[in-house]
Design an enzyme around this catalytic site. Structure first.
Site, PDB file in Angstrom:
ATOM      1  N   ARG A  19      -2.909  -3.071   0.679  1.00 40.58           N
ATOM      2  CA  ARG A  19      -2.413  -2.119   1.690  1.00 40.58           C
ATOM      3  C   ARG A  19      -1.715  -0.918   1.068  1.00 40.58           C
ATOM      4  O   ARG A  19      -1.948   0.224   1.477  1.00 40.58           O
ATOM      5  CB  ARG A  19      -1.467  -2.821   2.669  1.00 40.58           C
ATOM      6  CG  ARG A  19      -2.162  -3.832   3.561  1.00 40.58           C
ATOM      7  CD  ARG A  19      -1.171  -4.623   4.364  1.00 40.58           C
ATOM      8  NE  ARG A  19      -0.293  -5.343   3.444  1.00 40.58           N
ATOM      9  CZ  ARG A  19       0.907  -5.822   3.762  1.00 40.58           C
ATOM     10  NH1 ARG A  19       1.389  -5.671   4.960  1.00 40.58           N
ATOM     11  NH2 ARG A  19       1.624  -6.474   2.870  1.00 40.58           N
ATOM     12  N   ASN A  37      -2.500  -6.284   7.340  1.00 36.92           N
ATOM     13  CA  ASN A  37      -3.012  -7.631   7.121  1.00 36.92           C
ATOM     14  C   ASN A  37      -3.193  -8.307   8.467  1.00 36.92           C
ATOM     15  O   ASN A  37      -2.415  -8.088   9.396  1.00 36.92           O
ATOM     16  CB  ASN A  37      -2.028  -8.463   6.294  1.00 36.92           C
ATOM     17  CG  ASN A  37      -2.041  -8.108   4.824  1.00 36.92           C
ATOM     18  OD1 ASN A  37      -2.922  -7.412   4.340  1.00 36.92           O
ATOM     19  ND2 ASN A  37      -1.053  -8.583   4.104  1.00 36.92           N
TER      20      ASN A  37
END
Length: 90
Positions: A19, A37
């Site tokens: 990320r 996520n």
């Protein structure tokens, strides 16, 4: 013309800096949107920019995480214009 991509990444894509690396890539390319996520182990990405920039963005992600990504389900859409920057969602 601005486009949007909605991507679901599968593989070992959590716990590898995915990320935050994607966020840095997005900022470098002036891509807007978000990444997060999912509870099932996937990573979800929504991003907007012109088509060529998004292709470059996807290419960079795939190159950087090639050993972790098992599959990338990419959907191309019209841009919404709703995103002001790029964020990591929790």
């Amino acid at each position: 013309m601005a486009k949007q991509i909605h991507v679901y990444y599968t593989g070992r894509v959590q716990g590898v800096g995915f990320r935050f690396t994607v966020e840095n890539m997005a900022l470098q390319l002036s891509v807007t949107g978000w990444v997060r996520n999912l509870p099932d182990g996937r990573v979800e990405l929504k991003a907007e920019a012109d088509e060529e920039t998004l292709k470059e963005f996807l290419s960079r992600i795939n190159q950087h995480f090639s050993r972790y990504i098992q599959n990338a389900d990419v959907q191309w859409l019209q841009a919404s214009g709703r995103f002001k920057g790029f964020t990591v969602r929790f």
